[in-house]
Design a protein around this motif. Structure first.
Motif, PDB file in Angstrom:
ATOM      1  N   ALA A 311      10.662 -41.356   5.141  1.00  0.00           N
ATOM      2  CA  ALA A 311      10.117 -42.677   4.814  1.00  0.00           C
ATOM      3  C   ALA A 311      10.662 -43.752   5.744  1.00  0.00           C
ATOM      4  CB  ALA A 311      10.423 -43.020   3.360  1.00  0.00           C
ATOM      5  N   LYS A 312      11.927 -43.634   6.123  1.00  0.00           N
ATOM      6  CA  LYS A 312      12.543 -44.652   6.965  1.00  0.00           C
ATOM      7  C   LYS A 312      12.371 -44.304   8.445  1.00  0.00           C
ATOM      8  CE  LYS A 312      15.943 -45.928   3.449  1.00  0.00           C
ATOM      9  NZ  LYS A 312      17.379 -46.110   3.135  1.00  0.00           N
ATOM     10  N   LYS A 313      12.796 -45.244   9.296  1.00  0.00           N
ATOM     11  CA  LYS A 313      12.636 -45.067  10.737  1.00  0.00           C
ATOM     12  C   LYS A 313      13.380 -43.834  11.226  1.00  0.00           C
ATOM     13  CE  LYS A 313      13.125 -47.544  15.107  1.00  0.00           C
ATOM     14  NZ  LYS A 313      13.559 -48.808  15.764  1.00  0.00           N
ATOM     15  N   GLU A 314      14.601 -43.624  10.695  1.00  0.00           N
ATOM     16  CA  GLU A 314      15.375 -42.438  11.068  1.00  0.00           C
ATOM     17  C   GLU A 314      15.338 -41.438   9.928  1.00  0.00           C
ATOM     18  OE1 GLU A 314      19.627 -41.429  13.186  1.00  0.00           O
ATOM     19  OE2 GLU A 314      19.612 -42.937  11.612  1.00  0.00           O
ATOM     20  N   ILE A 315      15.069 -40.203  10.258  1.00  0.00           N
ATOM     21  CA  ILE A 315      15.008 -39.152   9.249  1.00  0.00           C
ATOM     22  C   ILE A 315      16.357 -39.031   8.540  1.00  0.00           C
ATOM     23  CG2 ILE A 315      14.734 -36.661   8.901  1.00  0.00           C
ATOM     24  CD1 ILE A 315      12.804 -36.640  11.232  1.00  0.00           C
ATOM     25  N   ARG A 316      16.316 -38.909   7.230  1.00  0.00           N
ATOM     26  CA  ARG A 316      17.514 -38.694   6.428  1.00  0.00           C
ATOM     27  C   ARG A 316      17.379 -37.358   5.696  1.00  0.00           C
ATOM     28  NH1 ARG A 316      21.771 -41.713   7.458  1.00  0.00           N
ATOM     29  NH2 ARG A 316      22.490 -41.213   5.356  1.00  0.00           N
ATOM     30  N   TYR A 317      18.495 -36.677   5.501  1.00  0.00           N
ATOM     31  CA  TYR A 317      18.457 -35.415   4.771  1.00  0.00           C
ATOM     32  C   TYR A 317      19.731 -35.248   3.953  1.00  0.00           C
ATOM     33  CZ  TYR A 317      20.849 -34.213   9.150  1.00  0.00           C
ATOM     34  OH  TYR A 317      21.673 -34.217  10.243  1.00  0.00           O
ATOM     35  N   SER A 318      19.626 -34.402   2.958  1.00  0.00           N
ATOM     36  CA  SER A 318      20.773 -34.102   2.100  1.00  0.00           C
ATOM     37  C   SER A 318      20.554 -32.724   1.500  1.00  0.00           C
ATOM     38  CB  SER A 318      20.923 -35.152   0.991  1.00  0.00           C
ATOM     39  OG  SER A 318      19.771 -35.153   0.151  1.00  0.00           O
ATOM     40  N   ASN A 358      24.904 -34.646   3.824  1.00  0.00           N
ATOM     41  CA  ASN A 358      23.896 -35.696   3.870  1.00  0.00           C
ATOM     42  C   ASN A 358      24.067 -36.474   5.161  1.00  0.00           C
ATOM     43  OD1 ASN A 358      25.355 -38.476   3.352  1.00  0.00           O
ATOM     44  ND2 ASN A 358      26.281 -37.012   1.923  1.00  0.00           N
ATOM     45  N   GLY A 359      22.970 -37.063   5.623  1.00  0.00           N
ATOM     46  CA  GLY A 359      23.053 -37.831   6.856  1.00  0.00           C
ATOM     47  C   GLY A 359      21.739 -37.859   7.582  1.00  0.00           C
ATOM     48  N   PRO A 361      20.029 -37.058  11.952  1.00  0.00           N
ATOM     49  CA  PRO A 361      20.331 -36.320  13.187  1.00  0.00           C
ATOM     50  C   PRO A 361      21.441 -36.938  14.027  1.00  0.00           C
ATOM     51  CG  PRO A 361      17.966 -36.443  12.858  1.00  0.00           C
ATOM     52  CD  PRO A 361      18.583 -37.306  11.799  1.00  0.00           C
ATOM     53  N   SER A 362      21.714 -38.225  13.838  1.00  0.00           N
ATOM     54  CA  SER A 362      22.776 -38.869  14.617  1.00  0.00           C
ATOM     55  C   SER A 362      24.157 -38.692  13.996  1.00  0.00           C
ATOM     56  CB  SER A 362      22.482 -40.363  14.780  1.00  0.00           C
ATOM     57  OG  SER A 362      22.420 -40.999  13.514  1.00  0.00           O
ATOM     58  N   GLU A 363      24.218 -38.471  12.666  1.00  0.00           N
ATOM     59  CA  GLU A 363      25.511 -38.318  11.999  1.00  0.00           C
ATOM     60  C   GLU A 363      25.320 -37.609  10.663  1.00  0.00           C
ATOM     61  OE1 GLU A 363      29.122 -41.280  11.868  1.00  0.00           O
ATOM     62  OE2 GLU A 363      27.806 -41.686  10.171  1.00  0.00           O
ATOM     63  N   THR A 364      26.072 -36.537  10.456  1.00  0.00           N
ATOM     64  CA  THR A 364      25.980 -35.755   9.225  1.00  0.00           C
ATOM     65  C   THR A 364      27.366 -35.616   8.605  1.00  0.00           C
ATOM     66  OG1 THR A 364      24.158 -34.466  10.171  1.00  0.00           O
ATOM     67  CG2 THR A 364      25.232 -33.570   8.208  1.00  0.00           C
ATOM     68  N   LEU A 365      27.467 -35.920   7.325  1.00  0.00           N
ATOM     69  CA  LEU A 365      28.730 -35.805   6.594  1.00  0.00           C
ATOM     70  C   LEU A 365      28.691 -34.547   5.729  1.00  0.00           C
ATOM     71  CD1 LEU A 365      31.478 -36.898   5.607  1.00  0.00           C
ATOM     72  CD2 LEU A 365      30.220 -38.222   3.890  1.00  0.00           C
ATOM     73  N   ILE A 366      29.726 -33.718   5.849  1.00  0.00           N
ATOM     74  CA  ILE A 366      29.812 -32.466   5.085  1.00  0.00           C
ATOM     75  C   ILE A 366      31.115 -32.463   4.302  1.00  0.00           C
ATOM     76  CG2 ILE A 366      29.825 -29.947   5.206  1.00  0.00           C
ATOM     77  CD1 ILE A 366      28.449 -30.145   7.900  1.00  0.00           C
ATOM     78  N   ASN A 367      31.025 -32.188   2.998  1.00  0.00           N
ATOM     79  CA  ASN A 367      32.202 -32.022   2.144  1.00  0.00           C
ATOM     80  C   ASN A 367      32.089 -30.677   1.435  1.00  0.00           C
ATOM     81  OD1 ASN A 367      33.841 -34.730   1.951  1.00  0.00           O
ATOM     82  ND2 ASN A 367      31.680 -35.306   1.963  1.00  0.00           N
ATOM     83  N   GLY A 368      33.181 -29.915   1.435  1.00  0.00           N
ATOM     84  CA  GLY A 368      33.100 -28.613   0.795  1.00  0.00           C
ATOM     85  C   GLY A 368      34.450 -27.978   0.580  1.00  0.00           C
ATOM     86  N   VAL A 369      34.397 -26.712   0.183  1.00  0.00           N
ATOM     87  CA  VAL A 369      35.606 -25.925  -0.082  1.00  0.00           C
ATOM     88  C   VAL A 369      35.415 -24.544   0.536  1.00  0.00           C
ATOM     89  CG1 VAL A 369      37.086 -24.889  -1.840  1.00  0.00           C
ATOM     90  CG2 VAL A 369      36.092 -27.149  -2.231  1.00  0.00           C
ATOM     91  N   LEU A 397      29.495 -34.456  11.662  1.00  0.00           N
ATOM     92  CA  LEU A 397      28.863 -33.907  12.856  1.00  0.00           C
ATOM     93  C   LEU A 397      28.130 -35.022  13.594  1.00  0.00           C
ATOM     94  CD1 LEU A 397      27.298 -30.624  11.392  1.00  0.00           C
ATOM     95  CD2 LEU A 397      29.588 -30.962  12.343  1.00  0.00           C
ATOM     96  N   GLY A 398      28.252 -35.034  14.920  1.00  0.00           N
ATOM     97  CA  GLY A 398      27.569 -36.036  15.727  1.00  0.00           C
ATOM     98  C   GLY A 398      26.147 -35.619  16.056  1.00  0.00           C
ATOM     99  N   ASP A 399      25.512 -36.325  16.984  1.00  0.00           N
ATOM    100  CA  ASP A 399      24.126 -36.017  17.326  1.00  0.00           C
ATOM    101  C   ASP A 399      23.992 -34.680  18.046  1.00  0.00           C
ATOM    102  OD1 ASP A 399      25.304 -36.706  19.707  1.00  0.00           O
ATOM    103  OD2 ASP A 399      24.037 -38.446  20.092  1.00  0.00           O
ATOM    104  N   ASP A 400      25.116 -34.127  18.532  1.00  0.00           N
ATOM    105  CA  ASP A 400      25.103 -32.784  19.121  1.00  0.00           C
ATOM    106  C   ASP A 400      25.474 -31.721  18.090  1.00  0.00           C
ATOM    107  OD1 ASP A 400      27.721 -33.475  18.742  1.00  0.00           O
ATOM    108  OD2 ASP A 400      28.350 -33.154  20.817  1.00  0.00           O
TER     109      ASP A 400
END
Length: 701
Positions: A311-318, A358-359, A361-369, A397-400
């Motif tokens: 919906a927004k200019k930059e794709i978001r995912y979670s 969630n994040g 393509p330019s920045e993704t945050l991952i939390n886990g165990v 994670l960065g854009d790469d």
């Protein structure tokens, strides 16, 4: 590529030809002259008028030429021209010289270089009037600049209308797709095997759905440089798409085969892999939900649930991801031991990773165990059993899609790695717990228990690893050593009898190890200090490392005995500076060794020790007829002083005597009355270090 539009394209072309019986006829002209037919297929979203001229040739043979003008169609196009010869046979109608031409179809697929292409379908077939089925077994389909597709098409009214399109030898088509996606390099790959591509449309009269299947058997391909190879792959790829729903399900099965990706080798002969994805688009077409399941026999399972918001200019995912590895043995061998030629390493255990992400393509945050149970690790020098861990982690994670530091990361909860049993030479640990918190910013170690080693102990304090997943990582901390016995830790060729103490601050980077502080202790009755410890390129085969060593009042009796160079009594000061070791042997150093007075013992040296120092200094031992007689009478000689300086630089070794009188350079100087001198007769002599090692070897023999 929009699969819904593509499948509707196929249904548009084929349904016009083979299903006039399902349409609604509003009016027809007289037989044999003009023909007009109303086509209305609401489920397929298709309607229009089929017009043409039906010519009677002879007997039951006819010829038809006409065109279809779509009033409603999933895809816009120019006129659809149709021509065919047909004959009325017993129970069926035979079509010959069939030709369907669609001009300027409104279809743009940049990956295939298709831009409003013309579509041409030619071939022959039959329509069976009793069963209302159609069979076209030798169709040729030409779409734009794609290679000609050889296909078979079948229609049956069973199961609410079923249409199937089978493409024989789809390799040229797939090769063309690969060329458009990967460039000319794709053409240079060698390829062979059996491939079959099929499109099935079901429930055409109610709720149309399509299935696209690619079956491959004994398929092999290799890159020109031989670094990438798949061999004898067998399996299938299937996609299921209801045409009236925004949903797609794809299933990949690889039943057997081998693959090589540079140094990574995978054998799927007895380890089949199955992967499936179910993707659903929301009604407003702005959110895509997907579920991915991967099962790889003896390797593990992966499940990923995601939501992608456009919906927004930059794709978001979670979403969230779960990875379970019931046995680490095979994955460790495939992805670590074999690619890096580490055949002496093995690992096992059960791994479970659970995380949320969630994040964009330019920045993704991952939390886990990450949890490990019943773990083990073995090599030629290290054995570890009963490993367990529960490590919370946070990574950005960065854009790469590589880990990077971020201000958005908060301090993670502390986890633990537990070593139930650990042994590496003289180091043995039991129930050893390592507390730590992990993020892509840093790894912070908690209070690490003391390590008992060789009668003493080690303590690691304030250990911290910054940028742990970056080439710019930095590990720093403090090492405390207390009363560690060096003899069990030293090599047999250079036994060191003494105790080590001290504190050392260290900083380990990718290219350097630097330290501040020193170790001290007692070595063979003397006081030792080790300082200026360093390393360059510590993780490279060309690594260099070194330190400075100083020993005061070293007892020579136990040292000479340990080195088996003969018997020397007295004491000595040793000063070894600028030591650099590369490829396992010294590359540079400066050594000064000078005897000092000792009130507790005489200064004596055996003939064997004299001979040893003579070989080191001059390259030859004591010779002459008198030496044998001399050795029978005298076993020990007094010396007034012993001093030498050894330097190594650029593989050139130089030895100098430090006792100099009347222009003579002595390595050993005898007392005024009786003893023996060892004179350095060629003070400026330089020899290669390899020749020096040969001299030392000759001494040991």
């Amino acid at each position: 590529m929009n699969k819904l539009r593509f499948n509707m394209l196929i249904s548009t072309i084929l349904l016009v030809l083979i299903m006039p019986h399902t349409a609604i006829s509003n009016e027809t002209s007289s037989f044999g002259v003009n023909y007009q037919f109303k086509v209305d297929l609401p489920k397929a979203g298709l309607s229009g008028i089929l017009k043409g001229y039906l010519e009677h040739i002879q007997q039951a043979n006819f010829k038809f030429e006409g065109n279809f003008n779509p009033e409603l169609s999933p895809l816009k196009s120019g006129p659809i021209n149709i021509s065919t010869e047909l004959s009325l046979e017993k129970g069926f109608v035979a079509f010959r010289k069939l030709s369907i031409h669609i001009a300027s179809l409104n279809l743009n697929i940049s990956e295939l270089k298709l831009h409003n292409p013309d579509i041409t379908i030619t071939g022959s077939g039959k329509y069976f009037t009793d069963s209302k089925t159609a069979q076209f077994s030798n169709l040729k389909i030409k779409a734009g600049n794609l290679p000609i597709i050889n296909a078979a098409l079948n229609y049956s009214p069973k199961f609410d209308g079923t249409l199937s399109l089978n493409i024989f030898d789809p390799l040229p088509l797939l090769q063309n797709i690969a060329e458009n996606l990967l460039g000319e390099a794709a053409l240079e790959w060698e390829k062979e095997g059996k491939l079959n591509l099929a499109l099935n449309l079901n429930k055409l009269n109610s709720a149309p759905e399509s299935t696209l299947s690619l079956n491959f058997d004994d398929f092999s391909a290799s890159s020109p440089d031989g670094l990438y190879l798949v061999d004898s792959f067998s399996g299938s790829l299937k996609s299921f798409l209801p045409l009236n729903e925004s949903k797609i399900r794809t299933v990949l099965n690889i039943n057997s085969g081998e693959a090589l990706f540079n140094t990574l080798y995978l054998n799927l002969k007895n380890k089949p892999l199955k992967a499936s994805i179910l993707a659903t688009q929301s009604k407003n077409k702005k959110v895509i939900s997907s579920k991915i399941d991967v099962t790889w026999q003896e390797m593990g399972t992966t499940r990923i649930d995601t939501k992608i918001n456009t919906a927004k200019k930059e794709i978001r995912y979670s979403g969230n991801m779960d990875i379970n590895i019931p046995s680490l043995n095979d994955p460790f061998k495939a992805f670590v031991a074999d690619p890096f030629s580490l055949s002496d390493l093995s690992a096992n255990g059960t791994i479970a990773l659970s995380c949320k992400f969630n994040g964009s393509p330019s920045e993704t945050l991952i939390n886990g165990v990450l949890a490990l149970a019943k773990g083990s690790f073995h090599s030629s020098s290290i054995n570890t059993n009963k490993i367990s861990s529960k490590l919370p982690f946070a990574v950005v994670l960065g854009d790469d899609f590589l880990p990077q530091t971020s201000d958005k990361l908060k301090k993670t909860d502390q986890g633990t790695i537990r070593l139930g049993e650990f042994s590496a030479g003289p180091l043995v640990l039991k129930d050893f717990n390592i507390p730590l918190s992990v993020s892509s910013n840093e790894v912070i170690f908690g209070k690490i228990p003391s390590i008992k080693l060789s009668g003493g102990q080690l303590k690691l304090l304030k250990v911290r690893l910054e940028k742990p997943f970056s080439k710019d990582f930095a590990l720093n901390g403090k090492l405390n050593v207390s009363a560690v016995n060096l003899l069990p830790l030293s090599p047999p060729s250079l036994p060191i009898d003494g105790l080590l103490n001290g504190d050392l601050q260290f900083w380990l980077l990718a290219n350097t190890l630097s330290t501040e502080g020193s170790f001290s202790g007692e070595v063979y009755g003397g006081d030792m200090e080790v300082s200026e410890i360093f390393a360059e390129n510590p993780f490279s085969p060309s690594r260099q490392y070194g330190a400075d060593f100083k020993v005061k009042s070293l007892k020579l009796i136990p040292l000479s005995k340990a080195l088996d160079i003969g018997r020397i009594t007295g004491r000595m000061n040793l000063d070894l500076t600028d030591l650099v070791v590369a490829y396992g042997q010294p590359a540079e150093f400066k050594l000064i060794a000078v005897s000092i007075p000792d009130a507790d013992s005489d200064q004596e040296i055996s003939l064997k020790a004299v001979n040893t120092l003579s070989v080191i200094g001059t390259g030859s031992g004591l010779t002459g007829a008198g030496v044998g007689l001399f050795s029978q009478i005298f076993r020990q000689f007094s010396y007034a002083g012993l001093g030498l300086e050894c330097t190594l630089n650029n593989d050139l070794f130089k030895i100098r005597g430090l006792i100099r009188e009347d222009g003579i350079e002595y390595i050993i100087k005898k007392p005024p009355l009786f003893g023996i001198n060892v004179i350095n007769s060629n003070p400026e002599n330089l020899i290669s270090f390899s020749d020096m090692l040969k001299r030392l070897k000759r001494i040991s023999e």
